[in-house]
Design an enzyme around this catalytic site. Structure first.
Site: not given
Ligand code: GLN
Length: 483
Positions: A177, A78, A153
């Site tokens: 994410s 990532k 994400s």
């Molecule tokens: N969807 C969650 C957020 O926007 C989780 C994001 C993540 O785990 N990086 O914070």
């Protein structure tokens, strides 16, 4: 070439000289060439350095040296994970042109065991989002249906694995994410216990939540990669000195299938207003199957469901507002032209951050401001503590907690943003594990009746009990799935 089913099979192929590391790397590079323009999963492809790594690993074999544990395993990362001398942008304009000055510890451990790094993967900016639409590079398309979101994400990391553009991806999980995009793309997604894996070299979003996690097509790959990258790191004081077991060995233990598990689920979850009926039905069926197989599966009271998303967003935005203060246009990436220092800070941040990040930074500053600190930030910390106590009580009696990974299935890329409340609330089943620091995994068990898209079951165990989590996941795959 048929790609290996998992790392075990890959190592056998390498041992038998069925292919070389260079052959395999070229195979994945070609697949990326063929599919990435459409899917948008990779933002950088490291053809030269990957092939160089592959040649060195092949030389190693020619010299009859023993194989490394990940010899030639092709991995994507990532765009939040540092790989020395390679671009690191967090999918943000503010890190435009930034190169990682060092390699993340977790990644270095994989490289030391022979992993080949094929490229960096698309994600929501700084990991903030759940559809990969908050990326400077644009959204990622789901390989199984390109009109659907990859999730986020770590959307690029999930799609790259699901589309066989690499064998394994490293993602990051602050509130789901890794698990949510794994759910949407039909693969495994694992978030370790907080502290199990070093965060050194991971671009910080919310430091008391962030963990590097693994996405793969096979449970064995999850277990092996996790055991290699886990462990204490002097560069990260929150990394745990606890012994790391061999999670991959759990998968071959004889006694796995005779153990009777005690499993909990939260009574409030199945009445949750946004939980889709198909998901509810499938998970309830799994609960029934587990009971039929002689396990104890019980509903436990859980009064915090309405609080977990709000406190997650209060605490993570507060931490983000501090973590992202470093992007001032002086030390990293993008710098706006301006006449005064103050103007430079303001313009750089205004132009460099995307809308969602700015919204969260403002929210974070707000909840930390002296007037609101008690009401929002400190109160949320107290609720987090209550959650922790409730969780410890549950694990004093049960081996595992199960629930769906996401309350809804992969939505359309176009036209989703209509219901903002529903959008943020879709994180409801994943943020819990990050709030209390426990390990959690999404396993691809189900298909939606109406469109055949995959979705997963989420399982969790007590902090640092990754061994039991892998063992239980294996049990479910071997036994429950067959029913
Ligand atoms: N969807 C969650 C957020 O926007 C989780 C994001 C993540 O785990 N990086 O914070």
């Amino acid at each position: 070439m048929i790609p290996p089913k998992n790392i075990l099979e890959h190592i056998r192929h390498i041992q038998n000289r069925a292919y070389t590391c260079v052959d395999l790397t070229i195979y994945y590079l070609e697949r990326i060439k063929e599919h990435n323009q459409q899917l948008n999963a990779f933002v950088q492809v490291y053809a030269d350095s990957a092939l160089q790594q592959a040649r060195e690993l092949d030389d190693h074999i020619k010299q009859n040296k023993p194989l490394k544990r990940l010899h030639g395993v092709v991995i994507g990362i990532k765009d939040l994970i540092a790989y020395q001398k390679h671009p690191l942008t967090a999918a943000s304009k503010i890190l435009e042109g930034h190169y990682a000055p060092f390699t993340a510890t977790a990644l270095q451990k994989l490289i030391d065991e022979g992993a080949i790094i094929i490229g960096s993967q698309n994600c929501d900016e700084f990991g903030m989002g759940n559809s990969n639409r908050n990326s400077i590079y644009g959204p990622v398309k789901n390989f199984l249906d390109q009109t659907k979101t990859s999730g986020g994400s770590s959307g690029g990391s999930a799609v790259a694995v699901s589309a066989q553009l690499c064998m394994v991806s490293l993602g990051t999980d602050t509130g789901g994410s890794v698990r949510q995009p794994a759910d949407f793309t039909g693969i495994y997604g694992f978030k370790p216990s907080y502290g199990r894996v070093s965060r050194y070299g991971l671009v910080a979003y919310a430091s008391s939540f962030d963990q590097i996690g693994v996405l793969a097509n096979d449970l064995y790959d999850i277990a092996l990669v996790l055991e290699i990258m886990a462990g204490r790191d002097p560069h990260d004081d929150t990394s745990s000195p606890l012994v790391v077991d061999s999670y991959s060995k759990e998968l071959t233990l004889e006694n796995t299938h005779t153990k009777k598990y005690k499993i909990a689920y939260f009574d409030s979850i199945f009445n949750y207003k946004y939980l889709e009926s198909g998901i509810k039905k499938n998970v309830l069926e799994t609960i029934d199957t587990l009971r039929t197989l002689g396990h104890t599966v019980e509903a436990v009271p859980f009064d915090y469901l309405d609080y977990i998303v709000p406190i997650y967003y209060i605490l993570t935005t507060a931490e983000a507002s501090s973590n992202l203060a470093r992007y001032d246009g002086i030390r990293f990436g993008y710098r706006a032209t301006a006449n005064t220092l103050k103007e430079q800070y303001t313009k750089t941040r205004t132009e460099g951050f995307g809308w969602e990040v700015k919204k969260r930074l403002m929210l974070g500053k707000f909840v930390l401001s002296s007037q609101y600190l008690d009401n929002y930030y400190l109160r949320s910390l107290k609720i987090r503590q209550l959650l922790l106590t409730a969780t410890t009580d549950i694990f004093a009696q049960y081996d595992a907690i199960i629930m769906p990974t996401v309350p809804m299935h992969a939505w359309d890329i176009e036209g989703h943003k209509k219901n903002i409340e529903q959008d943020y609330l879709s994180d409801i089943f994943t943020v819990y594990a990050n709030l209390v620091g426990i390990p959690a995994m999404s396993i691809p068990l189900y298909r939606h009746k109406e469109n055949n898209m995959p979705f997963g079951l989420q399982i969790m165990t007590a902090s640092f009990n990754e061994s039991l989590l892998v063992q239980f996941a294996n049990y479910i795959l071997k036994t429950v799935q067959k029913q």
